[in-house]
Design a protein around this motif. Structure first.
Motif, PDB file in Angstrom:
ATOM      1  N   TYR A  75      51.313   5.653 -65.018  1.00 32.53           N
ATOM      2  CA  TYR A  75      50.299   5.323 -64.022  1.00 32.53           C
ATOM      3  C   TYR A  75      50.982   5.319 -62.656  1.00 32.53           C
ATOM      4  O   TYR A  75      52.203   5.236 -62.546  1.00 32.53           O
ATOM      5  CB  TYR A  75      49.728   3.917 -64.255  1.00 32.53           C
ATOM      6  N   LEU A 110      54.326   3.459 -62.556  1.00 31.14           N
ATOM      7  CA  LEU A 110      54.500   2.523 -63.663  1.00 31.14           C
ATOM      8  C   LEU A 110      54.399   3.263 -64.994  1.00 31.14           C
ATOM      9  O   LEU A 110      53.573   4.151 -65.166  1.00 31.14           O
ATOM     10  CB  LEU A 110      53.431   1.433 -63.616  1.00 31.14           C
ATOM     11  N   PHE A 164      53.972  -2.859 -69.881  1.00 26.97           N
ATOM     12  CA  PHE A 164      54.374  -2.133 -68.682  1.00 26.97           C
ATOM     13  C   PHE A 164      55.822  -2.433 -68.292  1.00 26.97           C
ATOM     14  O   PHE A 164      56.326  -3.550 -68.466  1.00 26.97           O
ATOM     15  CB  PHE A 164      53.469  -2.509 -67.504  1.00 26.97           C
ATOM     16  N   GLY A 165      56.446  -1.411 -67.707  1.00 25.78           N
ATOM     17  CA  GLY A 165      57.725  -1.596 -67.056  1.00 25.78           C
ATOM     18  C   GLY A 165      57.514  -2.112 -65.642  1.00 25.78           C
ATOM     19  O   GLY A 165      56.373  -2.244 -65.177  1.00 25.78           O
ATOM     20  N   PRO A 166      58.619  -2.395 -64.923  1.00 23.43           N
ATOM     21  CA  PRO A 166      58.507  -2.964 -63.569  1.00 23.43           C
ATOM     22  C   PRO A 166      58.138  -1.935 -62.511  1.00 23.43           C
ATOM     23  O   PRO A 166      57.787  -2.308 -61.392  1.00 23.43           O
ATOM     24  CB  PRO A 166      59.903  -3.527 -63.306  1.00 23.43           C
ATOM     25  N   GLU A 182      57.588  -7.422 -61.385  1.00 26.94           N
ATOM     26  CA  GLU A 182      57.407  -7.186 -62.823  1.00 26.94           C
ATOM     27  C   GLU A 182      56.214  -6.270 -63.034  1.00 26.94           C
ATOM     28  O   GLU A 182      55.348  -6.131 -62.169  1.00 26.94           O
ATOM     29  CB  GLU A 182      57.168  -8.509 -63.563  1.00 26.94           C
ATOM     30  N   GLY A 183      56.162  -5.659 -64.230  1.00 25.37           N
ATOM     31  CA  GLY A 183      54.991  -4.879 -64.566  1.00 25.37           C
ATOM     32  C   GLY A 183      53.849  -5.771 -64.992  1.00 25.37           C
ATOM     33  O   GLY A 183      54.047  -6.939 -65.335  1.00 25.37           O
TER      34      GLY A 183
END
Lengths: 116, 114
Positions: free
Chosen positions: A35, A91, A107-109, B42-43
């Protein structure tokens, strides 16, 4: 256990250059999503991979964008000939897909991309 | 076009009170809805979801309400705690293999004051 990781965390590039963004999903997760979030916008779906199926590329904004997933694990999102409008946070998310496409996405950062 | 909209960029509430976050959507093909929470650097992390066959789903302090006729969903947090301070995103998807292709709103910054 380790979550989704992305690298680099920040990337500054010049207009016209190519960039590669990397995503390491959670081990064992078969689905992987990309995304992007542009300033003031919600997250926008780009592409997703599930197992050995052909990726769903329906969200890619132009043919300058491509992604691959090697060995069903790590994924790389490549943007060729970057433009200033490509500046965004990119993301990555992965999902075990055990319950199918409604399974939770982790999700990753993100990678913050700035195109000068 | 923004198919999922969160019209309130921010919300401030007192600890212990109810937080109500709102979300509107325009695509009548959406039939699965989610809320995510995001802390800085953070995600987003998944909070709660609801299918279009329901109008309410609860998980502890979090309840999501869906009004299909109004194309509106809301997240209620009761009681609110300072640790709930974060950006909240609503998301929606269509059915079938498109369930995983989430469309997100712009987010609402929630601040819970002690």
């Amino acid at each position: 256990g380790a979550g989704v990781s992305q690298s680099p965390s920040n990337k500054v590039t010049e207009k016209g250059k190519d960039v590669e963004l990397r995503c390491d999903p959670i081990s064992g997760h078969t689905a992987l999503y990309w995304y992007r979030q542009s300033l003031g916008q919600g997250l926008e779906f780009l592409i997703y991979f599930q197992g050995n199926s052909a990726p769903d590329k329906s969200g890619l904004p132009s043919d300058r964008f491509s992604a691959e997933r090697t060995g069903g694990s790590v994924s790389t999102l490549t943007i060729q000939r970057t433009q200033q409008e490509d500046s965004a946070v990119y993301l990555c998310a992965s999902s075990p897909y055990e319950r199918g496409p409604t399974d939770t996405q982790y999700f990753g950062p993100g990678t913050r991309l700035t195109v000068l | 076009d923004q198919q999922v909209k969160q019209n309130s960029p921010s919300l401030s509430v007192q600890e212990g009170r109810i937080s109500i976050l709102n979300c509107d959507y325009t695509n009548s093909m959406f039939d699965y809805f989610l809320w995510y929470k995001k802390y800085p650097a953070e995600g987003p992390t998944f909070l709660i979801s609801i299918s279009s066959i329901k109008d309410k789903n609860e998980d502890g302090r979090f309840t999501v309400f869906l009004n299909k006729s109004a194309k509106h969903l809301s997240l209620h947090i009761v009681p609110s705690q300072p640790g709930d301070s974060a950006v909240y995103f609503c998301a929606a998807s269509r059915g079938g293999t498109s369930y995983g292709k989430l469309t997100f709103g712009q987010g609402t910054i929630l601040t819970v004051h002690p």
